[in-house]
Design an enzyme around this catalytic site. Structure first.
Site, PDB file in Angstrom:
ATOM      1  N   LYS A  25     -21.831  16.908  21.685  1.00 18.43           N
ATOM      2  CA  LYS A  25     -20.877  18.008  21.822  1.00 18.43           C
ATOM      3  C   LYS A  25     -20.313  18.451  20.470  1.00 18.43           C
ATOM      4  CE  LYS A  25     -20.923  18.513  26.256  1.00 18.43           C
ATOM      5  NZ  LYS A  25     -21.509  19.755  26.789  1.00 18.43           N
ATOM      6  N   SER A  72      -9.918   9.646  13.294  1.00 19.00           N
ATOM      7  CA  SER A  72      -9.920   8.916  12.016  1.00 19.00           C
ATOM      8  C   SER A  72     -11.067   7.905  12.017  1.00 19.00           C
ATOM      9  CB  SER A  72      -8.577   8.222  11.805  1.00 19.00           C
ATOM     10  OG  SER A  72      -8.323   7.358  12.877  1.00 19.00           O
ATOM     11  N   HIS A 103      -8.441 -12.428  -7.998  1.00 19.42           N
ATOM     12  CA  HIS A 103      -9.260 -11.890  -6.902  1.00 19.42           C
ATOM     13  C   HIS A 103     -10.587 -11.355  -7.444  1.00 19.42           C
ATOM     14  CE1 HIS A 103      -6.134 -11.719  -3.675  1.00 19.42           C
ATOM     15  NE2 HIS A 103      -5.335 -11.752  -4.721  1.00 19.42           N
ATOM     16  N   ARG A 126       2.518 -13.772  -6.597  1.00 20.59           N
ATOM     17  CA  ARG A 126       3.801 -14.080  -7.208  1.00 20.59           C
ATOM     18  C   ARG A 126       3.868 -15.540  -7.657  1.00 20.59           C
ATOM     19  NH1 ARG A 126       7.386 -10.139  -6.301  1.00 20.59           N
ATOM     20  NH2 ARG A 126       6.749  -9.255  -4.320  1.00 20.59           N
ATOM     21  N   GLU A 147     -13.102 -10.589  -5.861  1.00 18.79           N
ATOM     22  CA  GLU A 147     -13.719  -9.643  -4.913  1.00 18.79           C
ATOM     23  C   GLU A 147     -13.456  -8.186  -5.279  1.00 18.79           C
ATOM     24  OE1 GLU A 147     -11.093 -11.532  -4.300  1.00 18.79           O
ATOM     25  OE2 GLU A 147      -9.670 -10.592  -2.911  1.00 18.79           O
ATOM     26  N   LYS A 180     -18.068  21.003  20.183  1.00 22.81           N
ATOM     27  CA  LYS A 180     -16.787  21.701  20.349  1.00 22.81           C
ATOM     28  C   LYS A 180     -15.659  21.096  19.504  1.00 22.81           C
ATOM     29  CE  LYS A 180     -16.046  24.514  23.403  1.00 22.81           C
ATOM     30  NZ  LYS A 180     -16.499  25.852  23.518  1.00 22.81           N
ATOM     31  N   GLU A 217       6.805 -20.891  -1.870  1.00 25.29           N
ATOM     32  CA  GLU A 217       6.763 -19.736  -0.963  1.00 25.29           C
ATOM     33  C   GLU A 217       6.955 -20.207   0.481  1.00 25.29           C
ATOM     34  OE1 GLU A 217       3.034 -17.537  -1.065  1.00 25.29           O
ATOM     35  OE2 GLU A 217       3.754 -16.045   0.369  1.00 25.29           O
ATOM     36  N   GLY A 226     -14.224   7.673   3.157  1.00 30.55           N
ATOM     37  CA  GLY A 226     -14.296   6.918   1.903  1.00 30.55           C
ATOM     38  C   GLY A 226     -15.738   6.683   1.479  1.00 30.55           C
ATOM     39  N   CYS A 249      -6.951 -16.914  -4.350  1.00 32.06           N
ATOM     40  CA  CYS A 249      -5.507 -16.691  -4.461  1.00 32.06           C
ATOM     41  C   CYS A 249      -4.734 -17.665  -3.557  1.00 32.06           C
ATOM     42  CB  CYS A 249      -5.169 -15.225  -4.209  1.00 32.06           C
ATOM     43  SG  CYS A 249      -3.672 -14.752  -5.097  1.00 32.06           S
ATOM     44  N   LEU A 250      -4.193 -17.205  -2.416  1.00 33.17           N
ATOM     45  CA  LEU A 250      -3.521 -18.170  -1.546  1.00 33.17           C
ATOM     46  C   LEU A 250      -4.507 -19.281  -1.164  1.00 33.17           C
ATOM     47  CD1 LEU A 250      -0.867 -18.770   0.069  1.00 33.17           C
ATOM     48  CD2 LEU A 250      -1.990 -17.707   2.013  1.00 33.17           C
TER      49      LEU A 250
HETATM   50  N1  GLN Z   1       1.245 -15.532  -1.439  1.00 36.33           N
HETATM   51  C1  GLN Z   1       0.653 -16.004  -2.657  1.00 36.33           C
HETATM   52  C2  GLN Z   1       1.407 -15.546  -3.893  1.00 36.33           C
HETATM   53  O1  GLN Z   1       2.143 -14.571  -3.847  1.00 36.33           O
HETATM   54  C3  GLN Z   1      -0.812 -15.609  -2.735  1.00 36.33           C
HETATM   55  C4  GLN Z   1      -1.036 -14.115  -2.750  1.00 36.33           C
HETATM   56  C5  GLN Z   1      -2.463 -13.712  -2.443  1.00 36.33           C
HETATM   57  O2  GLN Z   1      -3.221 -14.467  -1.841  1.00 36.33           O
HETATM   58  N2  GLN Z   1      -2.838 -12.514  -2.818  1.00 36.33           N
HETATM   59  O3  GLN Z   1       1.278 -16.127  -4.917  1.00 36.33           O
END
Ligand code: GLN
Length: 535
Positions: free
Chosen positions: A189, A15, A511, A466, A513, A191, A408, A20, A384-385
């Site tokens: 190789k 793998s 995000h 969340r 990215e 094979k 959280e 990709g 995000c986080l």
């Molecule tokens: N744990 C955080 C939330 O659920 C951030 C999630 C994340 O960084 N993708 O809101």
């Protein structure tokens, strides 16, 4: 073209060969010839999607604009080709079986015994053809995850065999294998490749094209040997040598005529080889850049694939700023133990990214890194986080709420500056229930984010979380210097914060990215890198 054509990509021997990247490169090359393409990935595991998987298993979880949590290869597909994938581009064994079992429960199979062949294989074929038949793509490229010989991939290979049989030359099979170099003998190789092709033949599939991954150049003699043993034309034995960048792969594949070989196999006129103008300009900039920009990724997963899209976005943005990016992973847990060498690494960066994530582990280190960046005016990008940690850090240090937290991490905090959204409070199922996919965001004119986005006020960005900024504290933050500069116009949720008094201190609940591509680097990453290089 009159009807859609299908290209299957499988892998053998080991793998991690880069199926990709090869699939994305094929997409890129056919696109350059003016064809409408899409790329789809089948993952043989039983999870419905990778959303509930630990990144140590398969790396980052990528999110499509329509809110599907998918394999990270979809990120490569989008970054290489600029296409937008959807929930139809990512399938797992779990999803296929679930669909079949749901149909069985609703009586759709009219009393028949449900079997892997034909019911599971028909469901797989339906999901491949759906993209061609209803979405009108000229080429559907289907990458089959795993390695030939795995028990789990058998139904996918059977579906592929049937499609090749039914469609004749409108379906071709490309098999990627590995040619190891044995140092003691100074030999490459072939094979394992021969065995892998035998295995495929055992499944009833004759590969049309072989791509051999190798660390050393294969001479024509070896290619001819592989061609002869595997019933493949010599021009269809392509080699994929290690290259300095994954973005060199399409050019290398084009040089060896991979796209021409595919077209020839399908009986499509080959025509002139297209120029990859913009792509080559990007590569030229990359090769020319000598100065580096040092970016520290503060996160908890010590694994390069866990932050794949962030690393690639930084790399695109650095290229367009005439820099090479030097990304250093900084384990946030080590920052908590005040590990001197981890802190030395933090201190030597031109910019810090506070990474996304879930759960308690490593968050104190992220908060400490955000504090360091804020107090020392180091360009800092919280995603995000990461943004949530910037917000908590500000509450604890500037607003004076020493117990400020996200529910959280601490459900009982008195100062829940990050909290669950109302609709999330009743959610009991973990998979697929977060705020996922694209949502609109309105940017405050005049803000740093507004400048970064080139004066745009209305944007769409992808989410996967969340928890949310708690609007009860919004005014206090604004008063004390952290501005809520991006707001969801429908829900009034805070999507972006920044500290305008600093050079570049921005947190995004979304995000960015996921939507940076080679030819369209993301504006926030562009402006972050600009700030990191302008001392
Ligand atoms: N744990 C955080 C939330 O659920 C951030 C999630 C994340 O960084 N993708 O809101």
């Amino acid at each position: 073209m009159a009807s859609s054509k299908y290209i299957f990509v499988t892998g053998g021997v080991v793998s991690s060969l880069g199926k990709g990247i090869i699939s994305a490169s094929i997409g890129k090359l056919l696109q350059a010839r003016g064809y409408k393409i899409t790329i789809q990935k089948f993952d043989p595991y039983i999870n419905i999607d990778p959303g509930t998987l630990n990144p140590y298993e398969h790396g980052e979880c990528y999110v499509t604009a329509d809110g599907m949590e998918t394999d990270l290869d979809l990120g490569h597909y989008e970054r290489f080709t600029g296409i937008r994938t959807t929930r139809h581009n990512s399938m797992t064994t779990g999803r296929i079986y679930k669909a079949v079992i749901d149909k069985e429960r609703s009586g759709e199979y009219l009393g028949h015994t449900i079997q892997v062949v034909p019911h599971i294989t028909d469901e797989i074929k339906r999901r491949i053809k759906y993209l061609g038949d209803t979405q009108g793509y000229d080429f559907v490229i289907t990458e089959i995850g795993g390695t030939i010989g795995d028990i789990e991939s058998a139904p996918f290979l059977e579906a592929m065999r049937q499609m090749k049989w039914e469609m004749g030359r409108d379906a071709v099979s490309i098999h990627l294998t590995y040619v190891p170099y044995i140092k003691a003998a100074d030999e490459l190789k072939t094979k394992p490749t021969q065995h892998s092709v035998k295995e495929l033949l055992g499944d009833g599939i004759q590969p049309d094209i072989l791509i051999l991954r190798t660390e050393k150049h294969l001479d024509d003699h070896l290619r001819a040997k592989v061609a002869g043993f595997c019933n493949v034309d010599l021009e269809c034995v392509i080699q994929s040598e290690d290259l300095p960048s994954i973005y060199e792969v399409p050019v290398n594949m084009q040089k060896q005529g991979l796209d021409a070989a595919i077209l020839r196999k399908m009986g499509i006129p080959v025509g002139e080889t297209p120029q990859l103008g913009e792509w080559n300009r990007f590569l030229a900039m990359r090769r020319k850049a000598t100065e580096t920009v040092n970016i520290g990724l503060v996160g908890k997963y010590d694994l390069q694939d866990a932050y794949k899209s962030i690393s690639e976005s930084l790399s695109h943005a650095a290229t367009y700023n005439d820099r090479k990016v030097n990304i250093t992973f900084i384990n946030s847990e080590l920052l908590e133990d005040t590990d001197d060498s981890a802190w030395d690494t933090v201190h030597s960066q031109d910019g810090l990214v506070i990474c996304p994530g879930f759960g308690q582990r490593g968050i104190t280190g992220k908060i400490l890194a955000a504090k360091y960046a804020r107090e020392n005016d180091i360009p800092c990008f919280g995603i995000c986080l990461g943004m949530q940690m910037m917000v908590i850090e500000f509450a604890r240090d500037v607003l004076g709420y020493t117990d400020a937290d996200s529910t959280e991490m601490n459900p009982d905090t008195q100062h829940n500056v990050i909290d669950l959204m109302k609709e999330q409070k009743t959610v009991t199922q973990m998979g697929g229930t977060m705020r996922l996919g694209e949502y609109p965001c309105e940017i405050r004119p005049g803000s740093r984010a507004f400048q970064a986005y080139g004066g745009q006020t209305d944007i769409l960005e992808r989410h996967r979380h969340r928890y949310e900024f708690n609007n009860r504290y919004r005014d206090e933050y604004e008063r004390e210097g952290m501005q809520c500069v991006g707001i969801n116009p429908d829900s009034d949720l805070v999507e972006m914060v920044e500290i305008p008094a600093l050079r570049w201190y921005i947190g995004t609940q979304f995000h960015p990215e996921y939507s940076s591509t080679v030819l369209r680097p993301h504006p926030l990453f562009m402006s972050f890198i600009k700030a990191a290089i302008s001392k």
